[in-house]
Design an enzyme around this catalytic site. Structure first.
Site, PDB file in Angstrom:
ATOM      1  N   GLU A  72       7.851   0.867  14.860  1.00 29.02           N
ATOM      2  CA  GLU A  72       8.638   1.600  13.863  1.00 29.02           C
ATOM      3  C   GLU A  72       8.510   3.071  14.219  1.00 29.02           C
ATOM      4  OE1 GLU A  72       7.324   0.233   9.945  1.00 29.02           O
ATOM      5  OE2 GLU A  72       8.926  -1.267   9.990  1.00 29.02           O
TER       6      GLU A  72
ATOM      7  N   ASN B  95       0.801  -1.223   0.000  1.00 32.56           N
ATOM      8  CA  ASN B  95       0.000   0.000   0.000  1.00 32.56           C
ATOM      9  C   ASN B  95       0.834   1.273   0.000  1.00 32.56           C
ATOM     10  OD1 ASN B  95       0.812  -0.615   2.596  1.00 32.56           O
ATOM     11  ND2 ASN B  95      -0.986   0.316   3.522  1.00 32.56           N
TER      12      ASN B  95
ATOM     13  N   GLU C 210       4.568  -5.322  11.448  1.00 36.33           N
ATOM     14  CA  GLU C 210       3.586  -4.232  11.317  1.00 36.33           C
ATOM     15  C   GLU C 210       2.430  -4.817  10.517  1.00 36.33           C
ATOM     16  OE1 GLU C 210       5.483  -0.887  13.229  1.00 36.33           O
ATOM     17  OE2 GLU C 210       3.453  -1.329  12.546  1.00 36.33           O
TER      18      GLU C 210
ATOM     19  N   CYS D  11      -3.511   0.393   6.942  1.00 33.60           N
ATOM     20  CA  CYS D  11      -3.662  -0.550   8.059  1.00 33.60           C
ATOM     21  C   CYS D  11      -4.244   0.135   9.295  1.00 33.60           C
ATOM     22  CB  CYS D  11      -2.312  -1.128   8.414  1.00 33.60           C
ATOM     23  SG  CYS D  11      -1.133   0.166   8.765  1.00 33.60           S
TER      24      CYS D  11
HETATM   25  O1  TXE Z   1       0.240  -8.132   2.688  1.00 30.57           O
HETATM   26  P1  TXE Z   1       0.756  -9.628   2.559  1.00 30.57           P
HETATM   27  P2  TXE Z   1      -0.090  -7.174   1.487  1.00 30.57           P
HETATM   28  C1  TXE Z   1      -1.089  -4.729   6.086  1.00 30.57           C
HETATM   29  C2  TXE Z   1      -2.519  -4.392   5.774  1.00 30.57           C
HETATM   30  C3  TXE Z   1      -2.924  -5.584   4.969  1.00 30.57           C
HETATM   31  C4  TXE Z   1      -1.679  -6.015   4.246  1.00 30.57           C
HETATM   32  C5  TXE Z   1      -1.741  -5.652   2.793  1.00 30.57           C
HETATM   33  O2  TXE Z   1      -3.252  -4.233   6.946  1.00 30.57           O
HETATM   34  O3  TXE Z   1      -3.350  -6.599   5.874  1.00 30.57           O
HETATM   35  O4  TXE Z   1      -0.585  -5.340   4.874  1.00 30.57           O
HETATM   36  O5  TXE Z   1      -0.459  -5.805   2.218  1.00 30.57           O
HETATM   37  C6  TXE Z   1       5.379 -11.177   1.698  1.00 30.57           C
HETATM   38  N1  TXE Z   1       7.031 -15.287   4.304  1.00 30.57           N
HETATM   39  N2  TXE Z   1      -0.385  -3.514   6.382  1.00 30.57           N
HETATM   40  O6  TXE Z   1      -1.258  -7.758   0.793  1.00 30.57           O
HETATM   41  O7  TXE Z   1       0.032 -10.453   1.573  1.00 30.57           O
HETATM   42  C7  TXE Z   1       4.708 -10.686   0.451  1.00 30.57           C
HETATM   43  O8  TXE Z   1       5.441 -11.082  -0.696  1.00 30.57           O
HETATM   44  C8  TXE Z   1       7.667 -14.135   3.988  1.00 30.57           C
HETATM   45  C9  TXE Z   1      -0.009  -3.250   7.759  1.00 30.57           C
HETATM   46  O9  TXE Z   1       1.163  -6.926   0.698  1.00 30.57           O
HETATM   47  O10 TXE Z   1       0.826 -10.087   3.939  1.00 30.57           O
HETATM   48  C10 TXE Z   1       4.729  -9.169   0.668  1.00 30.57           C
HETATM   49  O11 TXE Z   1       5.975  -8.638   0.291  1.00 30.57           O
HETATM   50  N3  TXE Z   1       7.104 -13.136   3.263  1.00 30.57           N
HETATM   51  C11 TXE Z   1       0.957  -2.121   7.862  1.00 30.57           C
HETATM   52  C12 TXE Z   1       4.566  -9.042   2.163  1.00 30.57           C
HETATM   53  O12 TXE Z   1       4.890 -10.304   2.709  1.00 30.57           O
HETATM   54  C13 TXE Z   1       5.829 -13.302   2.849  1.00 30.57           C
HETATM   55  C14 TXE Z   1       0.667  -0.965   6.980  1.00 30.57           C
HETATM   56  C15 TXE Z   1       3.164  -8.647   2.607  1.00 30.57           C
HETATM   57  O13 TXE Z   1       2.263  -9.500   1.962  1.00 30.57           O
HETATM   58  C16 TXE Z   1       5.097 -14.474   3.131  1.00 30.57           C
HETATM   59  C17 TXE Z   1       0.385  -1.400   5.637  1.00 30.57           C
HETATM   60  C18 TXE Z   1       5.753 -15.487   3.897  1.00 30.57           C
HETATM   61  N4  TXE Z   1       5.134 -16.633   4.212  1.00 30.57           N
HETATM   62  C19 TXE Z   1      -0.188  -2.623   5.367  1.00 30.57           C
HETATM   63  N5  TXE Z   1       3.852 -14.339   2.573  1.00 30.57           N
HETATM   64  C20 TXE Z   1       1.215  -1.591   9.266  1.00 30.57           C
HETATM   65  N6  TXE Z   1       0.674  -2.185  10.319  1.00 30.57           N
HETATM   66  O14 TXE Z   1       1.949  -0.638   9.373  1.00 30.57           O
HETATM   67  C21 TXE Z   1       3.821 -13.137   1.972  1.00 30.57           C
HETATM   68  N7  TXE Z   1       5.006 -12.510   2.126  1.00 30.57           N
END
Ligand code: TXE
Length: 493
Positions: free
Chosen positions: A467, A158, A255, A289
């Site tokens: 962070e 995002n 996060e 998020c």
């Molecule tokens: O997350 P994903 P997305 C959260 C937001 C939402 C999500 C959206 O709330 O839930 O992020 O982002 C990698 N082992 N936040 O869809 O699918 C994947 O390749 C290692 C919170 O991208 O979880 C990607 O690079 N890596 C935030 C990353 O993880 C893995 C603010 C995230 O993917 C993996 C912004 C694995 N098993 C968004 N599986 C905050 N709290 O600050 C996936 N990835």
């Protein structure tokens, strides 16, 4: 680079390792698309095992040089990077608007400037990261704050460049090196940050970018040469990362997602509360998020809060994210668009009062993009799926409540605990409720203010660690205690 716009395509994208772009050994590529019309921006080479090894080798060598440099010099170099980032603000912003579909009015004023602020904040702290001395009659102890070594950063889609800057600024200021994997959905801007760090004087290997999907993320988490992993992503992903990290006992910061409450008491400034709820449900098309997506309004002010809301939300301009007038851009991908549409349908069928939005816009010019009109549903109940789940789209749920004890219990009735807000003229009550909300960040009569100098992170399933702020230095340094004895050791057993 020619001006980036809604029809831009880019050359094939590769990983950036050891100060240069490298071709992948995997032979595999994937596409990244512009959410505004889903045209392919470019192909991206999926990093293979060889690239992961090269990234760790060069990050280890880079760490050796970077961690032994005087901290004031690290700070100076990071500040040079900040200056270049600020000079190239609009170019970097346009890349994330192209790749993530975030309105240009946001990426130019929020994403890049706040990312630069975080690097600048930690660049200034770098020379102040030190230990302490404790004196005893027969000796003294000193502590050292030492860097961890090679750290992995894994980004969500995002806020692509901002997440890369938040993670790398802190890691590098503490003397570590970082291997960063952007989300496969938004791979475009991270490499430019790597180029900027190199130009500023960060030694090759200290900030590497590896491209790829979860498989590359998992490879980083499993690698024994990496000391720590910091993930921004879904709660479900956080649990997988934490489990995988256990095998090499990596330090982990997470996060993760949220479903945060905004609590509006009937003595609040209702206009302020309404404005805050609008911004923190619809900014970034709801893909934030920390958004306050469960809006609890005390019954005495409930209809006043809803008054005019439908008109204001209906007037938010939905369109081309490169148009400076656009307030609501497309969702990041067709897949996410489908997910959010399914929640809009659940909301429409839930019995909640549908005030506005939740449809695919009729304009033919938007037909190829992942567009959806911002929606408000009122009279919601806590058990509705779009109230319990993180939708990560432009859907505001408004729920009435009667008293303080009830609303605190309901606000906390979730596995998430990222953020929240309380609106009330009674600051004693507002602080009492803020103390009771189980979340890592609570605003009072505000929402979203998040300067670099204050820590951000979640309780419960919204994350581990922080962070930003001084506190986050604990996650990227480790303390060694050294005791010096000044007397003979003349005692035994
Ligand atoms: O997350 P994903 P997305 C959260 C937001 C939402 C999500 C959206 O709330 O839930 O992020 O982002 C990698 N082992 N936040 O869809 O699918 C994947 O390749 C290692 C919170 O991208 O979880 C990607 O690079 N890596 C935030 C990353 O993880 C893995 C603010 C995230 O993917 C993996 C912004 C694995 N098993 C968004 N599986 C905050 N709290 O600050 C996936 N990835």
């Amino acid at each position: 680079m020619t001006a980036v716009g809604a029809t831009t395509t880019l050359p094939r994208l590769r990983s950036f390792i050891g100060g240069e772009y490298v071709s992948s050994s995997s032979g595999e590529t994937f596409e990244t698309r512009h959410p505004g019309d889903n045209h392919v921006i470019c192909d991206v080479e999926q990093a293979g095992d060889r690239e992961i090894e090269r990234a760790v080798e060069s990050a280890t060598a880079g760490f050796g040089e970077w961690s032994t440099m005087p901290a004031i010099e690290r700070g100076r170099i990071l500040n040079r990077a900040v200056a270049i980032i600020r000079d190239r603000n609009d170019e970097l912003a346009a890349l994330d608007t192209l790749d993530a579909g975030r309105p240009i009015g946001e990426t130019t004023t929020e994403d890049v400037p706040t990312g630069a602020d975080v690097i600048e904040f930690y660049a200034g702290l770098a020379p102040a990261i030190h230990g302490s001395t404790i004196d005893f009659p027969g000796g003294f102890a000193r502590t050292r704050r030492e860097p961890l070594g090679v750290c992995a950063g894994i980004g969500a889609w995002n806020y692509p460049i901002q997440i890369a800057m938040w993670k790398s600024g802190l890691a590098l200021a503490c003397g570590n090196s970082m291997i960063f994997k952007p989300a496969e959905v938004t791979p475009v801007s991270a490499g430019v940050l790597a180029e900027i760090y190199l130009e500023a004087g960060v030694p090759p290997g200290v900030f590497n970018v590896v491209q790829g999907d979860a498989r590359v993320g998992r490879a980083l988490v499993a690698h024994p040469g990496i000391e720590k992993v910091s993930l921004t992503g879904e709660a479900s992903t956080g649990k997988l990362v934490m489990a995988d990290a256990a095998h090499t006992l990596k330090k982990v910061t997470l996060e993760l997602g949220g479903k945060s409450p905004i609590v509006v008491f009937d003595d609040a400034d209702i206009d302020s509360a309404r404005n805050a709820a609008l911004t923190n449900n619809f900014y970034s098309t709801g893909q934030v998020c920390s958004h306050g997506t469960r809006v609890f309004v005390q019954r005495g002010a409930y209809e006043e809060f809803l008054d005019g809301l439908a008109e204001r939300v209906g007037a938010l301009s939905v369109g081309d994210p490169f148009d400076p007038a656009t307030m609501i851009g497309p969702l990041v991908s067709a897949e996410h668009h489908e997910k959010v549409l399914s929640y809009m349908k659940l909301a429409a069928d839930s019995g909640a009062r549908h005030l506005v939005g939740g449809e695919v816009p009729a304009e033919p010019s938007l037909a190829n993009g992942n567009y959806i009109t911002p929606a408000v549903f009122a009279d919601c109940t806590d058990d509705m799926a779009f109230v319990t789940d993180e939708v990560f789209g432009p859907l505001m749920a408004v729920l009435p409540f009667d008293d303080e004890a009830e609303v605190v219990a309901r606000a906390n009735a979730t596995d998430y605990g990222l953020a929240g807000a309380v609106f009330s003229a009674d600051l004693a009550r507002a602080n009492r409720v803020a103390n009771s909300i189980e979340a890592g960040f609570v605003w009072i009569n505000d929402y979203g203010t998040m300067p670099a100098s204050i820590p951000f992170g979640g309780y419960k399933h919204s994350g581990l660690g922080r962070e930003n702020g001084e506190q986050a230095i604990d996650h990227y340094t480790q303390i060694k205690t050294i005791y010096t004895n000044l007397e003979p050791v003349d005692r035994y057993m």
